[in-house]
Structures are given as C-alpha cells and as structure tokens.
Design an enzyme around this catalytic site. Structure first.
Site, PDB file in Angstrom:
ATOM      1  N   ARG A   1      47.070  52.968  77.440  1.00 50.55           N
ATOM      2  CA  ARG A   1      48.121  53.998  77.557  1.00 50.55           C
ATOM      3  C   ARG A   1      49.155  53.595  78.600  1.00 50.55           C
ATOM      4  O   ARG A   1      50.362  53.695  78.369  1.00 50.55           O
ATOM      5  CB  ARG A   1      47.430  55.314  77.952  1.00 50.55           C
TER       6      ARG A   1
ATOM      7  N   THR B   1      51.016  67.090  72.173  1.00 46.00           N
ATOM      8  CA  THR B   1      49.576  66.836  72.067  1.00 46.00           C
ATOM      9  C   THR B   1      48.822  68.147  72.250  1.00 46.00           C
ATOM     10  O   THR B   1      49.373  69.105  72.780  1.00 46.00           O
ATOM     11  CB  THR B   1      49.101  65.823  73.154  1.00 46.00           C
TER      12      THR B   1
ATOM     13  N   GLU C   1      49.792  64.997  59.561  1.00 46.38           N
ATOM     14  CA  GLU C   1      49.268  63.643  59.821  1.00 46.38           C
ATOM     15  C   GLU C   1      49.026  62.960  58.484  1.00 46.38           C
ATOM     16  O   GLU C   1      48.171  63.376  57.717  1.00 46.38           O
ATOM     17  CB  GLU C   1      48.004  63.671  60.679  1.00 46.38           C
TER      18      GLU C   1
ATOM     19  N   ASN D   1      45.769  67.601  73.570  1.00 48.70           N
ATOM     20  CA  ASN D   1      44.750  67.018  74.447  1.00 48.70           C
ATOM     21  C   ASN D   1      45.261  66.996  75.897  1.00 48.70           C
ATOM     22  O   ASN D   1      46.091  66.151  76.258  1.00 48.70           O
ATOM     23  CB  ASN D   1      44.458  65.596  73.921  1.00 48.70           C
TER      24      ASN D   1
ATOM     25  N   GLY E   1      36.700  61.537  75.524  1.00 51.22           N
ATOM     26  CA  GLY E   1      36.769  60.615  74.392  1.00 51.22           C
ATOM     27  C   GLY E   1      35.804  59.435  74.546  1.00 51.22           C
ATOM     28  O   GLY E   1      34.633  59.597  74.946  1.00 51.22           O
ATOM     29  N   TYR E   2      36.317  58.242  74.252  1.00 49.78           N
ATOM     30  CA  TYR E   2      35.477  57.040  74.305  1.00 49.78           C
ATOM     31  C   TYR E   2      35.391  56.436  75.713  1.00 49.78           C
ATOM     32  O   TYR E   2      34.822  55.352  75.875  1.00 49.78           O
ATOM     33  CB  TYR E   2      36.035  55.986  73.331  1.00 49.78           C
ATOM     34  N   ASP E   3      35.945  57.114  76.701  1.00 52.30           N
ATOM     35  CA  ASP E   3      35.928  56.557  78.071  1.00 52.30           C
ATOM     36  C   ASP E   3      34.534  56.115  78.539  1.00 52.30           C
ATOM     37  O   ASP E   3      34.411  55.075  79.182  1.00 52.30           O
ATOM     38  CB  ASP E   3      36.496  57.578  79.080  1.00 52.30           C
TER      39      ASP E   3
ATOM     40  N   ASP F   1      49.350  57.895  69.426  1.00 50.40           N
ATOM     41  CA  ASP F   1      48.150  57.739  68.612  1.00 50.40           C
ATOM     42  C   ASP F   1      47.360  56.567  69.159  1.00 50.40           C
ATOM     43  O   ASP F   1      47.936  55.536  69.505  1.00 50.40           O
ATOM     44  CB  ASP F   1      48.522  57.496  67.143  1.00 50.40           C
TER      45      ASP F   1
ATOM     46  N   LYS G   1      41.635  53.910  86.031  1.00 46.10           N
ATOM     47  CA  LYS G   1      41.883  53.644  84.602  1.00 46.10           C
ATOM     48  C   LYS G   1      43.390  53.571  84.341  1.00 46.10           C
ATOM     49  O   LYS G   1      43.874  52.718  83.610  1.00 46.10           O
ATOM     50  CB  LYS G   1      41.257  54.759  83.752  1.00 46.10           C
TER      51      LYS G   1
HETATM   52  P1  IMP Z   1      44.116  60.260  69.214  1.00 44.86           P
HETATM   53  O1  IMP Z   1      45.103  59.341  68.647  1.00 44.86           O
HETATM   54  O2  IMP Z   1      44.553  60.890  70.483  1.00 44.86           O
HETATM   55  O3  IMP Z   1      43.623  61.286  68.231  1.00 44.86           O
HETATM   56  O4  IMP Z   1      42.888  59.364  69.628  1.00 44.86           O
HETATM   57  C1  IMP Z   1      41.922  58.933  68.731  1.00 44.86           C
HETATM   58  C2  IMP Z   1      40.563  59.117  69.362  1.00 44.86           C
HETATM   59  O5  IMP Z   1      40.461  58.254  70.482  1.00 44.86           O
HETATM   60  C3  IMP Z   1      40.285  60.528  69.866  1.00 44.86           C
HETATM   61  O6  IMP Z   1      38.939  60.837  69.607  1.00 44.86           O
HETATM   62  C4  IMP Z   1      40.523  60.444  71.363  1.00 44.86           C
HETATM   63  O7  IMP Z   1      39.679  61.321  72.079  1.00 44.86           O
HETATM   64  C5  IMP Z   1      40.153  59.002  71.641  1.00 44.86           C
HETATM   65  N1  IMP Z   1      40.960  58.461  72.746  1.00 44.86           N
HETATM   66  C6  IMP Z   1      42.300  58.285  72.767  1.00 44.86           C
HETATM   67  N2  IMP Z   1      42.684  57.772  73.951  1.00 44.86           N
HETATM   68  C7  IMP Z   1      41.565  57.638  74.678  1.00 44.86           C
HETATM   69  C8  IMP Z   1      41.318  57.174  75.995  1.00 44.86           C
HETATM   70  O8  IMP Z   1      42.194  56.803  76.768  1.00 44.86           O
HETATM   71  N3  IMP Z   1      40.029  57.175  76.369  1.00 44.86           N
HETATM   72  C9  IMP Z   1      39.014  57.581  75.570  1.00 44.86           C
HETATM   73  N4  IMP Z   1      39.186  58.032  74.349  1.00 44.86           N
HETATM   74  C10 IMP Z   1      40.461  58.067  73.898  1.00 44.86           C
END
Ligand code: IMP
Length: 189
Positions: free
Chosen positions: A173, A11, A40, A13, A145-147, A69, A167
């Site tokens: 997750r 990752t 991707e 992130n 992110g969307y937290d 993902d 969380k």
């Molecule tokens: P990705 O698969 O990690 O790219 O996630 C897709 C989108 O969802 C990205 O914008 C991430 O920041 C967001 N995201 C993934 N997991 C979480 C989470 O646990 N909390 C908030 N946002 C998340």
C-alpha cells in the site's frame, strides 16, 4: 456536498483507510473516507476491477476519488487467491490458507496494491505496487486481513501483523500510494 479540492478514499474498511491516511499525511495529502455502494465487475485483473470501481465512485460522488484493490498471490497456488482474496478471506480465512499451504514447500507470495484515482473530468489512473514475501507457518500477531500470515521479505521473519506501525514504511500500500503522491504533486498541486 463534496468540494473539488477534496480527495475521497472510498472504502468500507477503516483499517485500510487509517493506513492510507497515515501514509498520505507524510506527503501532506489529506483524504476523507467515504462509504459507497460500488459495482464490482468480475475480472482476473485487479487493475481492471479497480479502474471500474473508481469510475463508478467518481460518478456517484462527483468528486476526486481513490479506491484500492489488493490481492495476495501465492506462487505454489498459481496466484490464488489473487483477485479473489476478499472472498477467500471471508470464507476459509487465514486458518484455511495455513491448511492449504501444508502440502507445499514453496511458501512464496506477493501482496499487490492497485490504487485507482478518478477525477470527474474522466481522468482515471492506476498506481500498482507489489511486495514479495512468504506465507507464515502459523498465524502470527494480531492484525487485520492477511496481516498475520504474510511475511514480507527483509522483515526478519515478522508478519505484517507483528511489524505493527512499521508495516506502513514499506507495505504494498505504501509503495503504490507513494507513486500516486508523486504523480499528484507533479500534476495537480
Ligand atoms: P480488498 O481489495 O481491500 O478487498 O482486499 C482483498 C483482501 O485482502 C481483503 O480480504 C482484505 O482484508 C485483504 N487485504 C487487503 N490489504 C491488506 C493488507 O494490507 N493486509 C492484510 N490484508 C489485506
């Protein structure tokens, strides 16, 4: 040089990696973060995207790799942003989501995690979990992110961001990693 016993989490992130590391430590599983430039593919199916990425990561690293993902599926937007969650976050962000939701009374949404695990022997498995909840009326709490806009059910109306470290006790997750941890304990340790 990666060793066969190592499990990598690919990752870019660090927020995500820190959650993964903490959750898996409860099962005595150690993971190392690795940043890889992964292909991707375009698909509406998170599992297909995750599988493909895990295989690519495995090939590049020649070691055991996990990738994750995620997607936020909003019911009144017919599942949008779903597999496009990353793009939507980078473009309209949480403010855009809050604006979009102003026209809808149904605020229910699902956060999905797909964990894909790949070994150099070509075994690739996915572990999927969903958490149902709703989109908050405003940005609430500080989180990544969307937290700040996702309120999981049974959280006393607190967003993931407001739940803080709690969380990790029941997030999408956590539930997907729990499935992975049970599988790997039964099959590899
Ligand atoms: P990705 O698969 O990690 O790219 O996630 C897709 C989108 O969802 C990205 O914008 C991430 O920041 C967001 N995201 C993934 N997991 C979480 C989470 O646990 N909390 C908030 N946002 C998340």
């Amino acid at each position: 040089m990666p060793e066969l016993s190592d499990i990598y989490f690919a990752t870019t992130n660090t927020n995500k990696f820190n959650e993964v590391k903490d959750i898996l430590s409860n099962y005595d599983i150690k993971v190392k973060m690795v940043e890889l430039d992964l292909l991707e593919i375009q698909s509406n199916d998170l599992e297909v995207i995750a599988m493909d990425k895990a295989k690519d990561a495995c090939r590049k690293l020649n070691a055991r790799v996990i990738i994750e993902d995620d997607g936020l599926f909003i019911a009144s937007l017919k599942g949008f942003p779903g597999p496009y969650s990353s793009f939507v976050f980078k473009t309209i962000g949480n403010e855009g989501i809050i604006q979009l939701m102003k026209s809808y009374s149904d605020r229910t949404a699902t956060f999905r995690s797909v964990i894909a695990y790949c070994e150099p022997n070509n075994i690739t498995l996915t572990f999927v979990s969903n958490v149902n909840g709703e989109i908050s009326a405003e940005i609430s709490g500080k989180g990544w992110g969307y937290d700040p806009v996702f309120i999981p059910n049974d959280s006393a109306q607190l967003t993931y961001a407001e739940l803080g470290s709690k969380k990790n006790e029941s997030s999408h997750r956590k539930l997907a990693l729990e499935k992975f941890a049970h599988w790997i304990k039964n099959h590899r340790y």
